[in-house]
Design an enzyme around this catalytic site. Structure first.
Site, PDB file in Angstrom:
ATOM      1  N   PHE B 116     -23.618  13.817 -20.948  1.00 30.28           N
ATOM      2  CA  PHE B 116     -22.472  12.982 -20.594  1.00 30.28           C
ATOM      3  C   PHE B 116     -21.557  13.755 -19.658  1.00 30.28           C
ATOM      4  CE2 PHE B 116     -20.249   9.011 -21.780  1.00 30.28           C
ATOM      5  CZ  PHE B 116     -21.361   8.238 -22.047  1.00 30.28           C
ATOM      6  N   GLN B 230      -6.705   6.617 -17.667  1.00 26.01           N
ATOM      7  CA  GLN B 230      -8.031   6.944 -17.149  1.00 26.01           C
ATOM      8  C   GLN B 230      -8.665   5.786 -16.392  1.00 26.01           C
ATOM      9  OE1 GLN B 230     -11.743   7.750 -19.783  1.00 26.01           O
ATOM     10  NE2 GLN B 230     -11.268   9.665 -18.757  1.00 26.01           N
ATOM     11  N   HIS B 232     -12.178   4.699 -15.030  1.00 21.99           N
ATOM     12  CA  HIS B 232     -13.614   4.978 -15.124  1.00 21.99           C
ATOM     13  C   HIS B 232     -14.207   4.708 -13.746  1.00 21.99           C
ATOM     14  CE1 HIS B 232     -17.804   4.752 -16.352  1.00 21.99           C
ATOM     15  NE2 HIS B 232     -17.478   5.111 -17.574  1.00 21.99           N
ATOM     16  N   LEU B 242     -17.716  -2.613 -17.665  1.00 22.33           N
ATOM     17  CA  LEU B 242     -18.095  -1.206 -17.561  1.00 22.33           C
ATOM     18  C   LEU B 242     -19.598  -1.036 -17.401  1.00 22.33           C
ATOM     19  CD1 LEU B 242     -17.291   1.839 -18.017  1.00 22.33           C
ATOM     20  CD2 LEU B 242     -17.908   1.457 -20.391  1.00 22.33           C
ATOM     21  N   GLU B 245     -21.271   5.483 -18.323  1.00 18.56           N
ATOM     22  CA  GLU B 245     -21.545   6.818 -17.784  1.00 18.56           C
ATOM     23  C   GLU B 245     -22.966   7.276 -18.122  1.00 18.56           C
ATOM     24  OE1 GLU B 245     -18.029   9.214 -17.880  1.00 18.56           O
ATOM     25  OE2 GLU B 245     -19.144  10.847 -18.811  1.00 18.56           O
ATOM     26  N   ARG B 285     -14.367  12.041 -15.297  1.00 17.86           N
ATOM     27  CA  ARG B 285     -14.014  10.730 -14.740  1.00 17.86           C
ATOM     28  C   ARG B 285     -12.846  10.785 -13.757  1.00 17.86           C
ATOM     29  NH1 ARG B 285     -14.707   7.379 -20.441  1.00 17.86           N
ATOM     30  NH2 ARG B 285     -16.979   7.452 -20.424  1.00 17.86           N
ATOM     31  N   HIS B 353      -9.622   2.179 -17.751  1.00 18.86           N
ATOM     32  CA  HIS B 353     -10.547   2.205 -18.873  1.00 18.86           C
ATOM     33  C   HIS B 353      -9.922   2.681 -20.174  1.00 18.86           C
ATOM     34  CE1 HIS B 353     -14.364   2.422 -20.900  1.00 18.86           C
ATOM     35  NE2 HIS B 353     -14.323   3.722 -21.047  1.00 18.86           N
ATOM     36  N   ARG B 388      -9.615  12.295 -20.653  1.00 24.04           N
ATOM     37  CA  ARG B 388     -10.585  12.301 -21.750  1.00 24.04           C
ATOM     38  C   ARG B 388     -12.001  12.423 -21.209  1.00 24.04           C
ATOM     39  NH1 ARG B 388     -13.917   8.558 -24.051  1.00 24.04           N
ATOM     40  NH2 ARG B 388     -13.007   6.752 -23.009  1.00 24.04           N
TER      41      ARG B 388
END
Lengths: 245, 585
Positions: B116, B230, B232, B242, B245, B285, B353, B388
């Site tokens: 990730f 955030q 994304h 979405l 990721e 991100r 996001h 994050r």
């Protein structure tokens, strides 16, 4: 392509309408717009009194099930252009009491769900690490774990329409989701409810539930498979002395 | 009417259900209620796709997860909280396994993990690409087995009952009947999630209106680090849906309009055919979304009716990998874009996001108000700092949901303060106050013309996007603050046409909008005060990180006139002094 489409939306407000009536709204017809986008357009710009549930608008939260042109669908995953030139008739899900407009009361399902014990049942303490489960074992129940509780299957089910006591497609599929999970040991605990007259035997295998399911869960398959399990158990009960079952 | 429970949890998503279970387990004599504006299985946790991070393999260590989290958060992370988080995350994910979560597996039956963004090791547990869905349903079904957890489904909480700095329950509308009810409690745990809907283009569900943040803020609890929003990097245009990721973790590439893997131009590493951890498409991100803006400025994005886009290329992964690991991505692309990622490029653009900021809590989920706790996205502990990392939020819901539940249970077990007369007076007044509020917004009863709820909401969202987007500056933020003041004034004239008590979603929309206006203001005022660039907060007028002045959490408190007062508290540093964030080299 015309640039608008007519939506005929069922309205029902207790105390205001004695029974549901249809109200027509013209909304822009855009290629990206789902039926839900049409409803949101009405709510935001035309008539703030229209009530319906929605949340994720990506087909996973299960909130926005409605009857569109006669079929139970997720309104966020059904597109206006598929109904062009219209009109698009939007009604609440069938087989449920209507609370208001497009909002139905799913309390019956919520009450039935715990009766099939849709949780992992084990007598022993869990291991230090994970329960091992191979990808093949996961595949045995994976399909049935995909249920988003959207209620389209109950809306489509002719048995539930006639017999509200029927446990119903999603709840039975969720029971099977655990019965078929290699980690679970609770099949016997679920047997009474599933094998009852209101359980799998109420189903006449019309298969409408699996057709309506937007997530490929195949509740009809779950029910048929459990009928075999239940029949086998009934036969064993009949043929074998208690100790040998 | 009022009911009583020892602990009331507001919100029935990942954090809320985990908290409720923790209360029941901590002390079976306690009664715990989950009050949620939607049925729990509709909660937004359901939309989480890619996975949940927790150290799993022998090649990984807590230290490494900790370092990735701290550096990913641009050193605004409280390191003691992050230590607790990485330590407890594996146990929490295992508990979900023991409760039946269908985690994806290795061939031998053990849990599988995937790469990730921003993570140096493969440690993200996943259930294909519907991880949040499976976690939420597992938690929900597990709570069904526990009769000690009482649910109030489709109850919308309008305010907290507070007396002398202590919280004693909530006021809520039962949507089905329109009845105003109070639930008295010895402790309240807010688990209402984020506030993405204050922006126009977001992955967040319709219900993500910052309710819990506003409830706490109005009750006098400060909000922390609200300037950190955030984006994304990969949302579908128009819908904002979405694309996980995990698509890049499995090997997807980001291409500009020339088919060029542009991330190589932004200090994120050099392109390789196979994914490299903490490099290129597996960068964090904030950096990826910022790179998009620069590509756009250079004219290297593609214009569409729904804004500029770049492309996510999964074609080289093949149908087998996509169907096994990313089936939901394929389903979403097919349904909402009418494309097949096996053969076609996916159009994507950055999308709001996640909220790093939230209700300020300590490491146990306790807020500044006695008896009030918060966990999950609504809270800011802070383990996410200024940015994050993907797959840290699902385990955060579990770890801090459990911690808040345990802390609340201990609190109500040890301190039995009964609510006083003032609380009951508030409870009695609640109905009248809400009636008056709605009467005020009823058609034709106000001077200065009618305002539509949706118009104010849309203008608020535009103001936030223009003023407090991926890049901000003092001027854009000041303008947004002005717009929000103006909108607050117009909100007084917002009209509710719906007179019905039954499932009145227009009244709910009005209350949600008023929550969002508070949250939006808290974001803007916090961003205005932070004169530096760190993580997701990028000020073009203050382009560098300034540890001298701003290695600190912002705390915003509501003033009586509705504005926000900002001050700062130190970041807890235990072992990693602030350093450079290095990706791809």
């Amino acid at each position: 392509m015309a640039d608008t489409i007519t939506m005929q939306v069922a309205r029902y407000r207790p105390g205001q309408e004695a029974e549901p009536v249809f109200q027509s709204y013209d909304v822009p017809l855009r290629k990206e717009w789902a039926v839900l986008d049409g409803l949101n357009h009405i709510k935001d710009h035309v008539d703030g009194t229209l009530s319906y549930r929605w949340s994720c608008r990506m087909g996973i939260c299960g909130s926005c099930g409605m009857t569109v042109n006669g079929s139970p669908v997720l309104s966020c995953a059904t597109f206006l252009t598929d109904y062009a030139p219209g009109p698009v008739r939007v009604e609440p899900l069938r087989n449920f009491p209507v609370v208001r407009d497009l909002v139905v009361d799913i309390g019956d399902f919520m009450a039935k769900l715990p009766s099939v014990k849709p949780w992992l049942i084990r007598d022993d303490e869990p291991p230090e690490g994970e329960y091992l489960q191979t990808p093949d074992e996961l595949d045995d129940y994976k399909k049935f774990s995909m249920c988003i509780n959207c209620m389209l299957c109950y809306s489509a089910c002719p048995v539930y329409a006639l017999d509200p006591a029927f446990v119903g497609p999603a709840a039975i599929a969720l029971a099977q989701r655990y019965n078929l999970d290699s980690r679970d040991e609770g099949a016997a605990d679920r047997r009474d409810v599933l094998s009852s007259a209101e359980g799998v035997w109420a189903c006449t295998f019309v298969g409408e539930c699996s057709t309506a399911c937007p997530k490929g869960v195949d509740p009809a398959g779950a029910i048929q498979r459990y009928k075999l399990t239940a029949a086998t158990h009934a036969l064993k009960d009949f043929l074998l002395p208690r100790g040998a079952r | 009417m009022s009911t009583f429970h020892n602990v009331v949890v507001v919100g029935g998503g990942g954090a809320g259900l985990r908290a409720a279970i923790a209360v029941a387990e901590a002390n079976p004599r306690l009664t715990v209620a989950v009050v949620s504006k939607v049925y729990p299985m509709r909660s937004h946790t359901v939309s989480a796709e890619g996975g949940a991070a927790a150290v799993a393999g022998p090649d990984d260590s807590l230290e490494e997860h900790l370092y990735d989290t701290i550096s990913g958060g641009d050193w605004l992370v409280d390191q003691d909280a992050a230590e607790a988080f990485v330590q407890e995350a594996p146990r929490e994910l295992l508990r979900l396994e023991h409760w039946g979560c269908p985690w994806s597996r290795q061939r031998d039956g053990r849990i599988a993990v995937r790469a990730f963004g921003g993570m140096k090791k493969k440690r993200t547990w996943f259930a294909a690409d519907k991880t949040g869905f499976h976690m939420l349903h597992t938690l929900f079904q597990t709570t069904l087995s526990n009769p000690d957890v009482v649910r109030y489904d489709e109850w919308f909480v309008t305010s907290l009952l507070v007396d002398d700095g202590q919280v004693y329950g909530v006021v809520a509308i039962e949507l089905a009947t329109g009845r105003v009810e109070t639930v008295i409690a010895n402790a309240v745990i807010l688990c209402t999630g984020g506030c993405g809907r204050v922006f126009p283009f977001t992955t967040n569900a319709n219900i993500k209106t910052g309710d819990g943040m506003a409830l706490a803020y109005r009750a006098g609890a400060p909000l922390k680090d609200m300037e950190f929003v955030q984006y994304h990097p990969t949302g579908l245009p128009f819908t904002g849906i979405l694309i996980t990721e995990a698509a890049r973790a499995e090997g997807g590439w980001l291409l500009n309009k020339d088919g060029y893997r542009y991330l190589q131009d932004y200090d994120l590493g050099t392109p390789t055919p196979h994914p490299v951890l903490r490099s290129m498409e597996l960068g964090p991100r904030d950096r990826l979304s910022q790179a998009f803006v620069h590509e756009h400025d250079k004219g290297r994005t593609t214009d569409t009716p729904y804004g500029p886009i770049v492309h996510l290329d999964l074609r080289h992964l093949g149908a087998e990998v996509i169907d096994a690991k990313l089936p939901f991505v394929r389903e979403l692309c097919s349904k909402y874009e009418n494309i097949d990622p096996v053969k076609e490029l996916i159009p994507v653009r950055p999308v709001v996001h996640y909220m790093m900021g939230g209700v300020h809590t300590d490491i146990h989920g306790a807020t500044s108000l006695t008896g009030l706790y918060a966990a999950g996205e609504v809270a800011c502990v802070s383990i996410n700092g200024a940015n994050r990392l993907g797959s840290n939020s699902l385990p955060e819901c579990l770890v801090f949901g459990a911690r808040a539940g345990q802390a609340a249970a201990e609190f109500v077990t040890s301190t039995r303060t009964a609510p006083g007369a003032a609380v009951y007076a508030q409870a009695r007044d609640a109905q009248r106050l809400l009636e008056r509020e709605f009467a005020r917004h009823a058609e034709g009863s106000h001077i200065g013309g009618r305002e539509r709820i949706a118009d104010i909401r849309t203008e608020m969202q535009t103001a936030m996007e223009n003023g407090a987007g991926i890049y901000r500056d003092g001027e854009s933020l000041a303008k947004a603050a002005d717009r929000l003041r103006d909108l607050r004034e117009r909100f007084g004239r917002a009209t509710v046409d719906d007179r019905s008590r039954t499932f009145n979603t227009e009244a709910v929309a009005l209350l949600e909008l008023s929550f969002m206006l508070d949250v939006a203001e808290s974001i803007v005022v916090s961003a205005l005060h932070r004169g530096e660039s760190r993580g997701a907060h990028q000020r073009t007028d203050f382009p560098g990180r300034d540890d001298e002045r701003f290695l600190a959490h912002s705390l915003v408190r509501r003033t009586p006139d509705g504005g926000g007062l900002v001050d700062y508290m130190p970041v807890k540093i235990t072992q990693w002094p602030p350093g450079e964030r290095v990706y791809g080299r």
